[in-house]
Write a protein that holds these residues in place. Structure first.
Motif, short mmCIF file in Angstrom:
data_model
loop_
_atom_site.label_atom_id
_atom_site.label_comp_id
_atom_site.label_asym_id
_atom_site.label_seq_id
_atom_site.Cartn_x
_atom_site.Cartn_y
_atom_site.Cartn_z
N LYS A 106 -13.14 -7.99 7.96
CA LYS A 106 -14.47 -7.49 8.31
C LYS A 106 -14.35 -5.97 8.37
CE LYS A 106 -15.94 -11.53 10.98
NZ LYS A 106 -16.16 -12.29 9.83
N LEU A 107 -15.31 -5.27 7.82
CA LEU A 107 -15.22 -3.82 7.75
C LEU A 107 -15.23 -3.16 9.12
CD1 LEU A 107 -17.33 -3.09 4.58
CD2 LEU A 107 -14.88 -3.40 4.81
N SER A 108 -15.67 -3.89 10.13
CA SER A 108 -15.69 -3.35 11.49
C SER A 108 -14.33 -3.46 12.18
CB SER A 108 -16.74 -4.08 12.32
OG SER A 108 -16.44 -5.47 12.37
N ASP A 109 -13.39 -4.18 11.56
CA ASP A 109 -12.08 -4.40 12.17
C ASP A 109 -11.23 -3.14 12.06
OD1 ASP A 109 -9.52 -5.27 12.92
OD2 ASP A 109 -9.93 -7.29 12.17
N SER A 110 -10.64 -2.72 13.17
CA SER A 110 -9.83 -1.50 13.18
C SER A 110 -8.51 -1.67 12.42
CB SER A 110 -9.55 -1.07 14.62
OG SER A 110 -8.82 -2.08 15.29
N LYS A 111 -8.09 -2.90 12.19
CA LYS A 111 -6.83 -3.17 11.48
C LYS A 111 -7.05 -3.56 10.02
CE LYS A 111 -4.25 -4.54 15.55
NZ LYS A 111 -3.34 -5.53 16.13
N LYS A 112 -8.21 -3.22 9.46
CA LYS A 112 -8.53 -3.64 8.11
C LYS A 112 -7.51 -3.12 7.09
CE LYS A 112 -12.07 -0.08 7.70
NZ LYS A 112 -12.71 0.16 8.95
N GLY A 113 -7.02 -1.90 7.27
CA GLY A 113 -6.02 -1.35 6.34
C GLY A 113 -4.73 -2.13 6.38
N GLN A 114 -4.31 -2.52 7.57
CA GLN A 114 -3.09 -3.30 7.73
C GLN A 114 -3.24 -4.68 7.07
OE1 GLN A 114 -1.88 -3.73 11.82
NE2 GLN A 114 -0.37 -5.30 11.34
N TYR A 115 -4.39 -5.31 7.27
CA TYR A 115 -4.63 -6.62 6.67
C TYR A 115 -4.64 -6.52 5.14
CZ TYR A 115 -6.10 -8.08 11.35
OH TYR A 115 -6.15 -8.35 12.70
N LEU A 116 -5.27 -5.47 4.62
CA LEU A 116 -5.32 -5.27 3.18
C LEU A 116 -3.92 -5.08 2.60
CD1 LEU A 116 -6.98 -4.76 0.58
CD2 LEU A 116 -7.02 -2.34 1.23
N MET A 117 -3.13 -4.21 3.22
CA MET A 117 -1.78 -3.95 2.71
C MET A 117 -0.90 -5.19 2.82
SD MET A 117 -1.02 -0.01 3.72
CE MET A 117 -1.82 0.07 5.31
N ASN A 118 -1.02 -5.94 3.90
CA ASN A 118 -0.25 -7.18 4.03
C ASN A 118 -0.63 -8.18 2.94
OD1 ASN A 118 1.23 -6.33 6.22
ND2 ASN A 118 -0.10 -7.30 7.73
N GLY A 119 -1.92 -8.29 2.67
CA GLY A 119 -2.36 -9.19 1.61
C GLY A 119 -1.78 -8.80 0.26
N ILE A 120 -1.76 -7.51 -0.03
CA ILE A 120 -1.22 -7.04 -1.31
C ILE A 120 0.29 -7.25 -1.35
CG2 ILE A 120 -0.81 -4.98 -2.72
CD1 ILE A 120 -3.59 -4.00 -1.72
N ARG A 121 0.99 -6.88 -0.29
CA ARG A 121 2.46 -7.02 -0.26
C ARG A 121 2.89 -8.48 -0.43
NH1 ARG A 121 2.48 -3.05 4.28
NH2 ARG A 121 3.28 -1.14 3.35
N LEU A 122 2.16 -9.38 0.20
CA LEU A 122 2.54 -10.79 0.18
C LEU A 122 1.87 -11.58 -0.95
CD1 LEU A 122 2.39 -11.39 4.04
CD2 LEU A 122 4.43 -10.96 2.61
N GLY A 123 1.04 -10.90 -1.75
CA GLY A 123 0.37 -11.58 -2.86
C GLY A 123 -0.69 -12.56 -2.40
#
Length: 150
Positions: free
Chosen positions: A92-109
């Motif tokens: 959710k764009l309101s989540d303060s950890k959105k960058g972390q979630y995005l990077m984890n998704g990319i790193r883990l495929g």
């Protein structure tokens, strides 16, 4: 639906003018998917109407990231059901950890779903959406998000 039909009709005319073989009863569903896949989509929550099936085809076949305008939440539920086993990251764009979630998704495929996007998008997502990958000196392909390379 009418606009899509018009595009297909125009495309069929162009194919005929270029002497490209084409069946007279061309059906996008038969070319880009099969009944088993459509049935799986339906079981995962995608409605069975023609427009929804076409949207499913475009969503799964596009080379870019699909933008889905989904006031009833049907596509959202369908994607969540389809990608549940792949550990879908819902951001959710309101989540303060959105960058972390995005990077984890990319790193883990893992697949990533951005919810409730407004007219403008956080610049954090731009390198991903623009596919701004580059090769490091070591030959590894990376993507720079904020101050991190993924």
């Amino acid at each position: 639906a009418k606009y899509r039909e018009m595009l297909i009709e125009k495309w069929m005319i162009i194919c005929k003018e270029a002497n490209i073989p084409l069946s007279s009863n061309f059906n996008l569903e038969e070319i880009l998917t099969d009944q088993v896949t459509i049935r799986e989509w339906n079981l995962s929550g995608l409605p069975a109407d023609k427009l929804s099936i076409e949207n499913g085809i475009y969503t799964t076949s596009s080379k870019r990231w699909p933008l889905i305008i989904d006031p009833q939440g049907q596509a959202n539920r369908w994607i969540k059901n389809m990608e549940r086993e792949n550990n879908l990251q819902v951001i959710k764009l309101s989540d303060s950890k959105k960058g972390q979630y995005l990077m984890n998704g990319i790193r883990l495929g893992q697949p990533v779903l951005l919810e409730n996007i407004k007219e403008t998008l956080d610049p954090l997502f731009e390198p991903v959406l623009q596919k701004q990958v580059h090769k490091t000196a070591g030959g590894q392909w990376v993507l720079r998000i904020a101050d991190d390379e993924v």
